[in-house]
Design an enzyme around this catalytic site. Structure first.
Site, PDB file in Angstrom:
ATOM      1  N   ASP A 216       4.376 139.978  61.663  1.00  0.00           N
ATOM      2  CA  ASP A 216       3.372 139.902  62.499  1.00  0.00           C
ATOM      3  C   ASP A 216       4.080 141.052  63.358  1.00  0.00           C
ATOM      4  O   ASP A 216       5.133 141.801  62.708  1.00  0.00           O
ATOM      5  CB  ASP A 216       4.715 139.455  63.988  1.00  0.00           C
ATOM      6  CG  ASP A 216       4.201 139.282  65.371  1.00  0.00           C
ATOM      7  OD1 ASP A 216       2.913 138.991  65.626  1.00  0.00           O
ATOM      8  OD2 ASP A 216       5.080 138.742  66.258  1.00  0.00           O
TER       9      ASP A 216
ATOM     10  N   ASP B 118       8.263 135.989  66.121  1.00  0.00           N
ATOM     11  CA  ASP B 118       8.776 136.010  66.704  1.00  0.00           C
ATOM     12  C   ASP B 118       8.122 135.361  68.240  1.00  0.00           C
ATOM     13  O   ASP B 118       8.653 134.524  68.640  1.00  0.00           O
ATOM     14  CB  ASP B 118       9.334 137.645  66.962  1.00  0.00           C
ATOM     15  CG  ASP B 118       8.314 138.119  67.634  1.00  0.00           C
ATOM     16  OD1 ASP B 118       7.207 137.937  67.371  1.00  0.00           O
ATOM     17  OD2 ASP B 118       8.868 138.777  68.832  1.00  0.00           O
TER      18      ASP B 118
ATOM     19  N   CYS C 241      33.643 113.925  49.249  1.00  0.00           N
ATOM     20  CA  CYS C 241      32.381 114.640  48.132  1.00  0.00           C
ATOM     21  C   CYS C 241      31.208 114.806  48.252  1.00  0.00           C
ATOM     22  O   CYS C 241      30.852 113.847  49.288  1.00  0.00           O
ATOM     23  CB  CYS C 241      33.036 114.435  46.742  1.00  0.00           C
ATOM     24  SG  CYS C 241      33.165 111.896  46.888  1.00  0.00           S
TER      25      CYS C 241
ATOM     26  N   CYS D 124      30.408 111.044  48.408  1.00  0.00           N
ATOM     27  CA  CYS D 124      30.794 110.462  49.981  1.00  0.00           C
ATOM     28  C   CYS D 124      29.835 110.346  50.521  1.00  0.00           C
ATOM     29  O   CYS D 124      29.377 109.429  51.510  1.00  0.00           O
ATOM     30  CB  CYS D 124      31.710 110.576  50.725  1.00  0.00           C
ATOM     31  SG  CYS D 124      33.728 110.532  49.990  1.00  0.00           S
TER      32      CYS D 124
END
Length: 713
Positions: free
Chosen positions: A422, A608, A17, A20
């Site tokens: 771009d 990119d 959970c 944890c």
């Protein structure tokens, strides 16, 4: 001073959970040498950045001290699939047993509620006990084991109060049965387990689906392929034995075992695994192809450019695996709430018990109220509010070719009100073709090829493909370096032009004047020779106009940030109806993004290239195509596949839908607790009603999140 950082990952099968996660991350933070630790709930792994002198054994010992068994990834991976499948089957069996028992106990309870009394009521209570006791012992094991493991190490988790509530309700009911009391709550205890197990099964299924995406990709990778030997014969090689520059022979009907460039043959490839597009894509000599795709029509000879872990499909799998590691703002809020849960709910139950004792209710009624409080305050709905929505949305986007790298990316994508794109490789396909013959002399061609192969810019790639197709052999260079926004340069080694400096890149950087071509162009210069202008043309993505129009319809301000010349950008900007800023270096794009941020905009950057890296990192959120440079993919929050730009618009719409669902889930979870907890404290809720109410809230949140399955259509 630069300090070296080592990175280690371990499998944590005991993570259950958000509590944890918080315990592990907070437990490792003060450890000397640990720089950062992040737990992935989906894969149940922890990634730790630490000092090199900190060994894996020391880290595992530290995790054991916190209370979690850490396993090496390699060892855990082999057993992971079997373990996950076994866990899901065990949960389903436990849920079936609990559901069957709950129905039978409920039938007996209805008889008691209908007026059965005396010996008949006692008999029904005993029958209920005979069904409930073994059921609780069997179906409650997932919660009892987790709670016991936590308590044994001196900590708590969400399963501790759940286990206490179930055991107390069962024990109280058994006491009532033995003493002939009027009330027993076996129905509540077993129903609680049934509904909790329904939630656990749903959670397990969702996590299995998240992992299945990665596993499905890797399963589709060919185990190996036939490579062409020096004597012209072929031999089959495993995928891990294939290396770059080998020639891979792929027959029709076979999947590719490595990335590469087609040397011989014309065929069509099924790229649906990578792009989601079911229509086969034609390929011919010089086409780029990737591992995992299916060759449909005719044999192909492919020069391998990347194999094994360097393939596109392996990179995608890594991106998908990393997708669950990000922690969004909403998740952090839910984590903090869950962290406070265990002590708060124990205190609340204790105060309720004490309060009812003080007002003279007696230990039986006071204990009953405390049990109801323990059950009804379970924060399962709050814990599921964000991850359930994000997992479903990320899964839907993955099917449409968008891989979310960061869990918070969906949040930030939903907030974006401004888009900057771009041009080359983003609005266009990034696969330029030369315009006319290349004006390079014989000794210049090998040098130009060597420089082009050293760059990931689309124009450089196009030049490299063209020269390779012409049979040019690359020259040897040293001191090769790429300057973002300008180009790549290096010193020629050997041959007639040895020692000369060569440059490939922006035209003015190599000494050329103003542009003479309306499309893409790059410049090349070898030593003091006259620079050469190389002209290319690149095609706009087919759906770029529709995607831009869709973004505008969502109220987003859309524009172009390009490093290309105005003459090259103008036709694209005119076709899309966009304003454009041109000839921008990386720092110029970064400054443009910063100005927009200062003006209060949340910028979505889509790019990119290497020169887009700073802008992608600076944007409020960023997307990059799968063809982007490593820098671009690393900097972006999400990667989209294929030749279509539409996934970017789909991602924005899905993110906004996810934000709405997360908001609704928070309202549902908080509203449930605000209404139910006071009623439980005031004694108006029995353990059965508490079990139904708590479980219903979780199921409603999950069901609401599942509406996002269609968010990427």
């Amino acid at each position: 001073m630069t300090v070296a950082i080592a990175h280690s990952e371990f499998a944590l099968p005991g993570v259950r959970c958000a509590g944890c996660i918080a315990k592990i991350e907070r437990g490792l933070a003060p450890m000397a040498g640990v720089r950062a630790a992040r737990v992935n709930m989906t894969t149940r792994r922890v990634a730790i950045d630490h000092a090199p002198d900190l060994t894996p054994d020391q880290l595992r010992a530290a995790l054991a001290g916190i209370g979690f068994e850490a396993q090496p990834i390699a060892a855990a991976a082999a057993a992971a699939a079997t373990e996950d499948a076994g866990e899901s089957r065990a949960l389903i069996r436990a849920m079936a047993v609990a559901g069957f028992a709950a129905m039978n106990i409920m039938l007996l309870s209805v008889s008691v509620w209908s007026g059965a009394s005396g010996a008949t009521r006692d008999l029904f209570h005993w029958l209920s006990a005979l069904i409930a006791m073994p059921t609780v012992a069997y179906a409650g094991r997932p919660f009892f084991a987790s709670a016991w493991a936590a308590v044994r190490r001196g900590r708590t988790n969400m399963d501790v109060p759940i286990s206490i509530g179930v055991i107390l309700a069962t024990a109280l009911s058994l006491f009532e049965t033995v003493t002939g009391g009027p009330h027993a709550y076996f129905d509540g205890a077993v129903s609680l387990l049934f509904f909790l197990l329904v939630g656990r099964v749903l959670d397990s299924v969702m996590r299995d689906r998240a992992r299945a995406g990665v596993a499905a990709l890797l399963r589709e990778t060919a185990p190996g392929g036939a490579v062409e030997l020096a004597d012209g014969q072929t031999a089959w090689r495993r995928a891990d034995e294939i290396t770059p520059d080998m020639t891979l022979i792929v027959a029709a009907g076979e999947r590719l075992a490595a990335d590469g460039i087609v040397l011989r043959g014309d065929s069509r490839l099924d790229m649906s695994l990578i792009t989601g597009e079911s229509r086969p894509e034609p390929v011919a000599p010089a086409s780029r192809v990737v591992a995992g795709t299916l060759n449909i029509d005719a044999p192909l000879a492919i020069r391998v450019t990347a194999a094994g872990e360097a393939t596109t499909i392996a990179g995608i799998a890594r991106l998908m695996d990393a997708a669950g590691q990000g922690r969004s703002r909403y998740v952090r809020i839910a984590d903090r709430a869950a962290r406070l849960y265990a002590p708060a709910v124990h205190l609340l139950a204790l105060l309720s018990f004490a309060g009812w004792m003080i007002v003279g209710a007696g230990w039986h009624d006071a204990l009953l109220v405390a049990v109801a409080v323990l059950i009804i305050t379970c924060p399962c709905a709050l814990g599921l509010a964000v991850p359930a929505a994000q997992i479903v949305a990320a899964g839907a986007l993955m099917k449409r070719g968008v891989l979310i790298k960061d869990g918070s990316a969906l949040e930030r994508l939903a907030e974006a009100d401004c888009v900057r794109l771009d041009k080359t490789g983003t609005l266009t396909l990034g696969r330029p073709t030369p315009v006319g013959a290349l004006p390079l002399k014989g000794e210049e061609r090998p040098v130009a090829l060597a420089l082009a192969r050293a760059s990931t810019h689309p124009v450089a790639r196009a030049l490299a493909i063209e020269l390779q197709r012409a049979g040019v052999i690359a020259a040897t260079l040293d001191d090769v370096r790429e300057t973002p926004g300008l180009g790549v340069e290096g010193r020629v080694v050997g041959g007639g032009v040895g020692g000369l400096i060569a440059r490939l890149g922006r035209t003015e950087w190599v000494g050329l004047g103003v542009a003479a071509h309306d499309g893409l162009e790059t410049g090349f210069r070898l030593g003091e020779d006259a620079p050469k202008r190389l002209c290319f043309a690149d095609r706009l993505r087919d759906d770029a106009a529709a995607t831009v129009a869709g973004m505008k319809a969502l109220g987003m301000d859309v524009g172009i940030l390009s490093g290309d010349r105005g003459e090259a950008v103008r036709p694209v900007a005119a076709a899309l109806g966009l304003t454009a800023q041109v000839r921008m270096r990386p720092e110029d794009k970064l400054a443009a993004i910063d100005r927009l941020k200062l003006a209060g905009h949340h910028v979505l950057m889509i790019g990119d290239g290497l020169n887009d890296g700073p802008a992608l990192a600076a944007g409020h959120v960023s997307l990059a195509p799968a063809s982007a440079s490593d820098v671009g993919q690393t900097a972006a929050d999400a990667v989209f596949m294929g030749d279509s730009l539409a996934p970017t618009l789909i991602a924005v719409r899905a993110a906004r839908a996810t934000r709405r669902i997360v908001g609704q889930n928070f309202v549902l979870a908080i509203g449930y607790n605000a209404l139910a907890v006071p009623l439980a404290i005031l004694g108006h809720v029995t353990p059965l009603v508490a079990a139904i109410a708590m479980s219903s809230s979780s199921l409603i949140v999950v069901a609401n999140a599942l509406r996002l399955r269609s968010c990427a259509r």
